[in-house]
Design an enzyme around this catalytic site. Structure first.
Site, mmCIF file in Angstrom:
data_model
loop_
_atom_site.group_PDB
_atom_site.id
_atom_site.type_symbol
_atom_site.label_atom_id
_atom_site.label_comp_id
_atom_site.label_asym_id
_atom_site.label_seq_id
_atom_site.Cartn_x
_atom_site.Cartn_y
_atom_site.Cartn_z
ATOM 1 N N TYR A 73 -12.738 -1.338 -21.127
ATOM 2 C CA TYR A 73 -11.432 -1.954 -20.926
ATOM 3 C C TYR A 73 -10.315 -0.908 -20.930
ATOM 4 C CZ TYR A 73 -10.513 -1.438 -25.962
ATOM 5 O OH TYR A 73 -10.314 -0.917 -27.210
ATOM 6 N N HIS A 77 19.779 2.307 6.345
ATOM 7 C CA HIS A 77 19.086 3.270 5.488
ATOM 8 C C HIS A 77 18.992 2.771 4.059
ATOM 9 C CE1 HIS A 77 18.916 6.907 2.924
ATOM 10 N NE2 HIS A 77 18.018 7.272 3.810
ATOM 11 N N ARG A 93 4.970 0.321 13.630
ATOM 12 C CA ARG A 93 4.312 0.894 12.459
ATOM 13 C C ARG A 93 4.153 -0.214 11.426
ATOM 14 N NH1 ARG A 93 9.550 4.404 10.424
ATOM 15 N NH2 ARG A 93 10.931 2.624 10.313
ATOM 16 N N GLY A 143 14.294 8.035 8.069
ATOM 17 C CA GLY A 143 15.561 8.741 7.955
ATOM 18 C C GLY A 143 15.461 10.183 7.505
ATOM 19 N N MET A 191 13.868 12.708 8.999
ATOM 20 C CA MET A 191 13.810 13.725 10.042
ATOM 21 C C MET A 191 14.836 13.373 11.116
ATOM 22 S SD MET A 191 11.221 15.390 8.804
ATOM 23 C CE MET A 191 10.413 16.269 10.091
ATOM 24 N N LYS A 203 4.056 7.883 14.414
ATOM 25 C CA LYS A 203 4.772 7.389 15.595
ATOM 26 C C LYS A 203 3.993 7.698 16.871
ATOM 27 C CE LYS A 203 9.287 8.013 15.582
ATOM 28 N NZ LYS A 203 10.310 6.970 15.798
ATOM 29 N N SER A 262 -11.669 4.042 -28.962
ATOM 30 C CA SER A 262 -10.529 3.778 -28.092
ATOM 31 C C SER A 262 -9.842 5.116 -27.843
ATOM 32 C CB SER A 262 -9.578 2.794 -28.758
ATOM 33 O OG SER A 262 -8.480 2.578 -27.919
ATOM 34 N N CYS A 294 -6.177 3.304 -24.765
ATOM 35 C CA CYS A 294 -4.942 2.629 -25.158
ATOM 36 C C CYS A 294 -3.727 3.537 -25.060
ATOM 37 C CB CYS A 294 -5.068 2.029 -26.557
ATOM 38 S SG CYS A 294 -5.354 3.263 -27.829
ATOM 39 N N ARG A 299 11.878 13.258 18.917
ATOM 40 C CA ARG A 299 11.849 12.687 17.560
ATOM 41 C C ARG A 299 10.719 13.285 16.765
ATOM 42 N NH1 ARG A 299 12.895 7.698 20.496
ATOM 43 N NH2 ARG A 299 14.754 6.685 19.658
#
Ligand code: PEP
Ligand code: MG
Length: 894
Positions: free
Chosen positions: A865, A469, A352, A105, A107, A26, A778, A845, A96
């Protein structure tokens, strides 16, 4: 001397947007806006280093901070032409928090700081509006007492309700200056009664109390929970922003609102926002009044009766729209902004990067790349791979019957069904203890509900807008949410909600559609998502960048087809045991296991082979020549054993033996440690005929498909749980023998490869030797994690939670690859394997094959892969592209 305080306002600032670490998001963006000449109320930011200092030094401040704050305050006073603490014409400020990463929300905010019994009179005179002055003072007392002094807000709400009741009115706006004076007096009495001392009148005490509360809130439970969920380190700290107050509540030429440069739900390049006339900022976010739309377009979309800002304040709207364009072009991303209009004068309070749904994120990234605002690579980097999940999930089946219960705002897309609960705590109990899926229903949500929101399938609120919120948090979590569903009346005490004369109670099932805002009674079936449009475009771009191939773990035709649809380039793991649980087959499997000798086993295996052969034919056909890796039987045999008396009797009959024999054999197969027991290739070593049957089925299927379709079918046969080269050699010899037999019988041969899983530390260490026989590796990182940690993959959940809470491990190593330990083994095995057999094909995998940060690691150590569940294939494709761009999050364990 350290610089602890950075000022901004009056067209310049000491900070910049790239100083987020020091100034918080902020503060850095306020500085940037000031530098861009955008009107921001003047103020200053106390740095995050002060927060760190505060916690490292027993909650005290650096010695020179007071002086720096008072200098910065003087600059605000100069710009505003008012003095902090002046009784005649007081400068009021907001205080703030502002952390590095946005923590919506989490703080606390304090407005109107600087008012006291004397300056409120000054404000009344100066503004000519005593009602406004006393309303501001009571808001300040309420917020400050709640946040700083710890007097719960319900005390104040009760007082306000009783004053309104006495006057026989419903709305706050109907209260007069005298009413507010009464409210203020009662508020102050309440504070004194609760705390034994009066509400602070000294403005410096007020200011430092508020600063301390912001720092204190960094360590409150909800902030800690949010940080845990979002992997934000506590060491970052928060900054504090102190800023001159501007008022959106000074009359009908004032307003306050929240807006986005593009629509955060759909991504449409349309200005989107909400505002409230004659209100203060918190009124919008708290969802206490239903806000109005910013634009006419938005109003039409929402079918709102209330006029838009574009209609009621056209000049200010134009100015705001110009700032929208300026900020988006400057930041090259969609912005989420807060503004206040005080007597027709526009002030920007925040900008923001805006949170958005994944659908919107895709559209915005693709559109911005097309608009030339960002590159395609930027666009790829902008999408959180894990969030793609939101798009890949089912939506309501349009043809399914449904019973509409109510309609609210479409706050976060996706459809979900579950049992309703009315509190965040209940949500956690129902999910964790009762193993139920829940929809959390609240009048509105607040930051302390975060844990319960996280476990819920969906969230339904009866109050608040698209920026409330609930809406913001649900979108961030990718959880479906319907907000502001005003038709529903919730009765928390009775654990019920009422809508259109119907009573719905805790535990009843409802379905919500966060894409339309609809709420239905009962469970409504869903359908698979469409993967076209922006999604397909981004995926095309992704595929031009990535170097890692992406395969899927699949064994059924449905899974294989889904995997293909999502862009899988082969099957990396076909777990053949999953093909045995079909009711038709399980009997033959059981017969095979319970047979007392090889001859008996062969009889049963002969019954299984037609099924297996057909399975492989199906897979080869669906995969159309793409590689298919088939793993031979892996799990402990007892997993297939009969459990009930009925099943035992059935198997005894089929095998032609008595029930006691079955029971005895059952008991003899029992193992204390099945995960480390008679499983994997150990089964192939002790019962070679099982693997022989599977190999035969594979070769017969490959020959069949190859001959019929003319496509190359090159099966990759994989041996599980190998720990020694000799194991692999024995298995390979028997596979080669079966291959030779089948090819001779069919007078037709196909190419094939035999490789191994690397899922034991011994195999990783001896990979050089194993690669003499293995044609590919693998990495079975599920077992490799289990055996490296010595932690059972089935039993470690509960204590791993404690480990994570104590900071021993940051992540669940079964979900996110432990790069330090398990990863090191993967690296060693790859290097040693390729030293023996250059170009040895390497894949993964285990579950980690679909985890974005683990995929970054796979890229780094040179795997060919990754293979993951079909739904994660797009996530893996995107992660692989980001990894190729060096855009990995790269994480590990301590
Ligand atoms: C593994 O161990 O990582 C693996 C893929 O095999 P399974 O999960 O079937 O044991
Ligand atoms: Mg395994």
């Amino acid at each position: 001397m350290s610089k602890w305080v950075y000022g901004f306002g009056g067209g310049r600032a000491e900070g910049r947007a790239d100083m987020k670490n020091l100034l918080g998001g902020k503060g850095a963006n306020l500085a940037e806006m000031a530098n861009l000449g955008i009107p921001v109320p003047p103020g200053f930011t106390i740095t995050t280093e002060v927060c760190t200092y505060y916690y490292e030094n027993g909650e005290t401040y650096p010695a020179d901070i007071k002086e720096q704050v008072s200098e910065a305050m003087s600059r605000i006073e100069e710009i505003m032409g008012k003095t902090f603490g002046d009784n005649a014409d007081p400068l009021l400020v907001s205080v703030r928090s502002g952390a590095r990463a946005s923590m919506p929300g989490m703080m606390d905010t304090i407005l109107n700081l600087g008012l006291n019994d004397l300056s409120v009179e000054g404000l009344a005179k100066k503004s000519g509006d005593p009602r406004f002055a006393y309303d501001s003072y009571r808001r300040f007392i309420q917020m400050y007492s709640d946040v700083v002094l710890g007097v719960d807000h319900h005390h104040f709400e009760e007082i306000l309700e009783s004053v309104k009741d006495d006057r026989g009115i419903k709305l706050d706006t109907e209260l007069t200056a005298d009413d507010w004076k009464k409210v203020v007096a009662q508020y102050k009495e309440k504070v004194k009664a609760q705390l034994g001392k009066p509400f602070p009148q000294n403005v410096q005490d007020q200011l430092w109390g508020a600063v301390g509360a912001v720092f204190g809130s960094w360590m409150n439970q909800r902030a800690i929970t949010y940080r845990r969920l979002h992997e934000i380190p506590a060491s970052w700290g928060t900054a504090v922003n102190v800023q001159a107050m501007v008022f959106g509540n000074m009359g009908d030429d004032c307003c306050t609102g929240v807006c986005f440069t593009r629509d955060p739900s759909t991504g449409e390049n349309a200005f989107y926002g909400e505002f409230l006339v004659n209100a203060q900022g918190e009124d919008v976010v708290a969802g206490i009044r239903t806000p109005q739309q910013l634009t006419l377009h938005g109003r039409e979309l929402q079918h709102s009766d209330l006029p838009s800002m574009e209609e009621v304040m056209p000049d200010v709207f134009k100015e705001l729209n110009a700032i929208r364009h300026k900020l988006e072009a400057h930041y090259r991303d969609m912005q989420d902004m807060e503004f206040t209009v005080q007597q027709k004068r526009l002030w920007m309070l925040q900008t923001r990067t805006g949170k958005r749904t994944t659908k919107a994120a895709l559209k915005i990234a693709v559109d911005m790349a097309r608009e030339g605002l960002i590159t395609r690579k930027d666009a790829i980097g902008r999408i959180d791979p894990a969030a793609l999940d939101q798009l890949l999930h089912p939506t309501l089946d349009p043809k399914a019957p449904r019973q509409l219960l109510a309609r609210g705002l479409p706050a976060s897309p996706g459809a979900a069904s579950g049992r309703i609960v009315f509190s965040a705590d209940e949500a956690e109990v129902w999910v964790k203890d009762k193993k139920e899926k829940v929809i959390l229903v609240r009048i509105e949500t607040s930051p302390e509900d975060i844990g319960g929101m996280h476990v819920s399938e969906g969230i339904l609120t009866t109050r608040g807008g698209m920026t409330s919120h609930a809406a913001v948090v649900a979108r961030g979590m990718g959880t479906p949410c319907v907000a502001g569903c005003g038709e529903i009346r919730v009765d928390y005490a009775a654990k019920q909600m009422k809508v259109a004369g119907k009573v719905v109670s805790e535990g009843d099932v409802i379905t919500i559609d966060g894409g339309t805002g609809e709420v239905f009674m009962g469970s409504v079936p869903t359908v698979q998502p469409e993967l076209t449009g922006d999604f397909a475009t981004l995926m095309e771009w992704v595929d031009t960048i990535r170097t890692l191939k992406v395969r899927a773990n699949a064994e059924t035709p449905t899974d294989a087809a889904t995997a293909r649809k999502f862009g899988a380039e082969g099957i990396g793991l076909c777990r053949t045991e999953h093909m045995f649980f079909d009711p038709q087959r399980i009997l033959a499997v059981r017969e095979m296991i319970l047979a007392s000798d090889e001859a008996g086993r062969k009889v049963a295996l002969a019954k299984l082979i037609p099924f297996q052969r057909q399975d492989f034919i199906d897979l080869f056909l669906i995969m159309q020549g793409l590689p298919v890796t088939i793993r031979l039987l892996d799990p402990p045999l007892h997993e297939f054993l009969p459990h009930t008396e009925v099943e035992i009797a059935e198997i005894a009959k089929a095998a032609g033996v008595d029930v006691d024999t079955v029971k005895q054999r059952n008991a003899s197969l029992h193992e204390s440690n099945p995960m480390l027991g008679h499983r994997g290739c150990r089964l192939g070593i002790t019962y070679p005929e099982i693997y022989e049957m599977q190999a035969r089925a594979i070769f017969e299927a490959a020959v069949h498909v190859s001959r019929d379709t003319g496509r190359t079918v090159t099966p990759e046969i994989m041996i599980p749980l190998v720990g020694a080269k000799k194991e692999l050699d024995l298995m390979k010899a028997s596979i080669d023998k079966v291959a030779a037999e089948v090819f001779a019988e069919q007078s037709y041969a196909v190419k094939y490869h035999v490789g191994t899983m690397i899922e034991l530390p011994r195999a990783a260490l001896l990979a050089g030797e194993i690669a003499e026989s293995a044609e590919f590796f693998s990495f079975g990182t599920n077992d490799l994690t289990q055996t490296t940690f010595g932690m059972s993959r089935d039993d470690s959940g509960p204590f791993l939670e404690v480990y994570r809470a104590k900071g021993i491990y940051d992540h669940d190593p079964f979900a996110q690859l432990d790069q330090q330990g398990v990863g090191e083994l993967v690296k060693i095995a790859g290097e040693r394997g390729r030293a023996t057999r250059p170009g040895l094909k390497l894949g993964i995998c285990g579950e980690h094959g679909g985890d974005p940060s683990s995929i970054g690691f796979c890229q780094k150590v040179g795997l060919d892969y990754v293979s993951c569940s079909p739904y994660r294939v797009p996530i893996a494709r995107l992660s692989a592209a980001q990894a190729a761009l060096g855009d990995t999050k790269g994480s590990g364990m301590h």
